[in-house]
Design a protein around this motif. Structure first.
Motif, PDB file in Angstrom:
ATOM      1  N   PRO A  46       0.984  -1.032   0.022  1.00 53.09           N
ATOM      2  CA  PRO A  46      -0.107  -0.125  -0.080  1.00 53.09           C
ATOM      3  C   PRO A  46       0.791   1.326  -0.007  1.00 53.09           C
ATOM      4  O   PRO A  46       1.983   1.138   0.425  1.00 53.09           O
ATOM      5  N   PRO A  47       0.360   2.501  -0.420  1.00 50.01           N
ATOM      6  CA  PRO A  47       1.132   3.567  -0.339  1.00 50.01           C
ATOM      7  C   PRO A  47       1.606   3.964   1.140  1.00 50.01           C
ATOM      8  O   PRO A  47       0.892   3.640   2.132  1.00 50.01           O
ATOM      9  N   ILE A  48       2.921   4.377   1.154  1.00 49.61           N
ATOM     10  CA  ILE A  48       3.545   4.618   2.547  1.00 49.61           C
ATOM     11  C   ILE A  48       3.915   5.997   2.280  1.00 49.61           C
ATOM     12  O   ILE A  48       4.881   6.209   1.360  1.00 49.61           O
ATOM     13  N   HIS A  49       3.828   7.133   3.318  1.00 50.66           N
ATOM     14  CA  HIS A  49       4.354   8.080   3.168  1.00 50.66           C
ATOM     15  C   HIS A  49       5.801   8.347   3.997  1.00 50.66           C
ATOM     16  O   HIS A  49       5.913   7.785   4.989  1.00 50.66           O
ATOM     17  N   LEU A  50       6.996   8.617   3.456  1.00 46.14           N
ATOM     18  CA  LEU A  50       8.171   8.565   3.859  1.00 46.14           C
ATOM     19  C   LEU A  50       8.448   9.998   4.697  1.00 46.14           C
ATOM     20  O   LEU A  50       8.372  11.054   3.987  1.00 46.14           O
ATOM     21  N   GLU A  74       7.083   6.266  -6.922  1.00 46.97           N
ATOM     22  CA  GLU A  74       5.789   7.318  -6.341  1.00 46.97           C
ATOM     23  C   GLU A  74       4.845   6.400  -6.572  1.00 46.97           C
ATOM     24  O   GLU A  74       4.178   5.708  -7.416  1.00 46.97           O
ATOM     25  N   ALA A  75       3.881   6.510  -5.416  1.00 47.18           N
ATOM     26  CA  ALA A  75       2.628   5.958  -5.334  1.00 47.18           C
ATOM     27  C   ALA A  75       1.787   6.278  -6.368  1.00 47.18           C
ATOM     28  O   ALA A  75       1.512   7.320  -6.706  1.00 47.18           O
ATOM     29  N   GLY A  76       1.153   5.405  -7.031  1.00 48.28           N
ATOM     30  CA  GLY A  76       0.290   5.534  -7.988  1.00 48.28           C
ATOM     31  C   GLY A  76       0.639   5.735  -9.331  1.00 48.28           C
ATOM     32  O   GLY A  76      -0.109   5.943 -10.462  1.00 48.28           O
ATOM     33  N   TRP A 123      13.323  10.493  -1.671  1.00 43.65           N
ATOM     34  CA  TRP A 123      12.069   9.830  -1.489  1.00 43.65           C
ATOM     35  C   TRP A 123      11.331  10.838  -0.342  1.00 43.65           C
ATOM     36  O   TRP A 123      10.233  10.608  -0.112  1.00 43.65           O
ATOM     37  N   ASP A 124      12.174  11.525   0.466  1.00 46.85           N
ATOM     38  CA  ASP A 124      11.662  12.389   1.669  1.00 46.85           C
ATOM     39  C   ASP A 124      10.296  12.857   1.365  1.00 46.85           C
ATOM     40  O   ASP A 124      10.182  13.750   0.437  1.00 46.85           O
ATOM     41  N   VAL A 150       5.036   6.632  -1.359  1.00 46.45           N
ATOM     42  CA  VAL A 150       5.811   5.583  -2.111  1.00 46.45           C
ATOM     43  C   VAL A 150       4.873   4.260  -2.191  1.00 46.45           C
ATOM     44  O   VAL A 150       4.444   4.261  -1.235  1.00 46.45           O
ATOM     45  N   GLN A 151       5.329   3.252  -2.950  1.00 45.78           N
ATOM     46  CA  GLN A 151       5.037   1.864  -3.040  1.00 45.78           C
ATOM     47  C   GLN A 151       6.282   1.235  -2.858  1.00 45.78           C
ATOM     48  O   GLN A 151       7.324   1.554  -3.833  1.00 45.78           O
ATOM     49  N   PHE A 152       6.566  -0.048  -2.532  1.00 46.83           N
ATOM     50  CA  PHE A 152       7.561  -0.931  -2.427  1.00 46.83           C
ATOM     51  C   PHE A 152       6.687  -2.148  -3.227  1.00 46.83           C
ATOM     52  O   PHE A 152       5.907  -2.617  -3.156  1.00 46.83           O
TER      53      PHE A 152
END
Length: 192
Positions: free
Chosen positions: A74-78, A110-112, A145-146, A150-152
């Motif tokens: 899922p998206p994760i805010h770094l 980057e997510a999405g 990425w700060d 993001v997604q892994f």
């Protein structure tokens, strides 16, 4: 003297908490919130009650022919100085040597955003490893990425290689110190 030691212990403890941004050990027995690419059809990333680092479940990507598939978080805010830690296992024999039949990768994007995956780890960077032994890997995520969502993706690109296992994923702010051990008033701390 005891009061002074306790004060030092509490002071250390207050500076040693790293913020966990994401944690997954698949203990709920499903992949809710995760994305399978190329989708459900032909997908080999599945929950396993036999291959886990942290019981009762882990994830396995079963071996197959002409594989190119991802398990996407899922998206994760770094935040800044983020570290990703995960446990993995596979076969050195069938992924690296003497049969280099595939790659087990970790990617970020980057997510999405469609495409644009950036590889940040693969099994070959570990050097020689034992077949089917759980390993813990920690990767510092660069400052690029700060502040991003993001997604892994754990990706298998292989042809008749071997199963790949995954479990216990943690993404945390690595800028804080980590308590390594605590026992009856003895604290070892690592400061960054």
């Amino acid at each position: 003297m005891v009061r002074h030691i306790l004060g030092v212990i509490f002071a250390l403890a207050s500076f040693t908490s790293a913020e966990t941004l994401f944690f997954e050990n698949f203990s709920n027995g499903d992949l809710t919130g995760w994305t399978l690419e190329p989708g459900e059809f032909g997908q080999r990333w599945i929950i396993s009650s036999q291959h886990y680092f942290d019981a009762p479940y882990g994830v396995i990507c079963e071996k197959g022919s002409d594989q190119d598939e991802r398990l996407i978080s899922p998206p994760i805010h770094l935040t800044s100085e983020v570290v990703i830690r995960f446990h993995w296992a596979t076969s050195y024999t069938w992924f690296v040597s003497p049969h280099n039949n595939g790659d087990y990768l970790l990617e970020i994007r980057e997510a999405g955003e469609p495409g644009d995956w950036v590889e940040i780890w693969n099994e070959e960077t570990e050097g020689p490893f034992n077949n089917w032994t759980w390993y813990e890997t920690k990767i510092g995520i660069g400052g690029f990425w700060d502040g991003h969502d993001v997604q892994f993706a754990w990706r298998i690109v292989a042809d008749r290689a071997a199963d790949a296992w995954l479990d216990t994923i943690t993404v945390y702010d690595g800028g804080s110190s980590d308590i390594q051990e605590t026992s009856f008033g003895v604290i070892k701390a690592t400061f960054r």
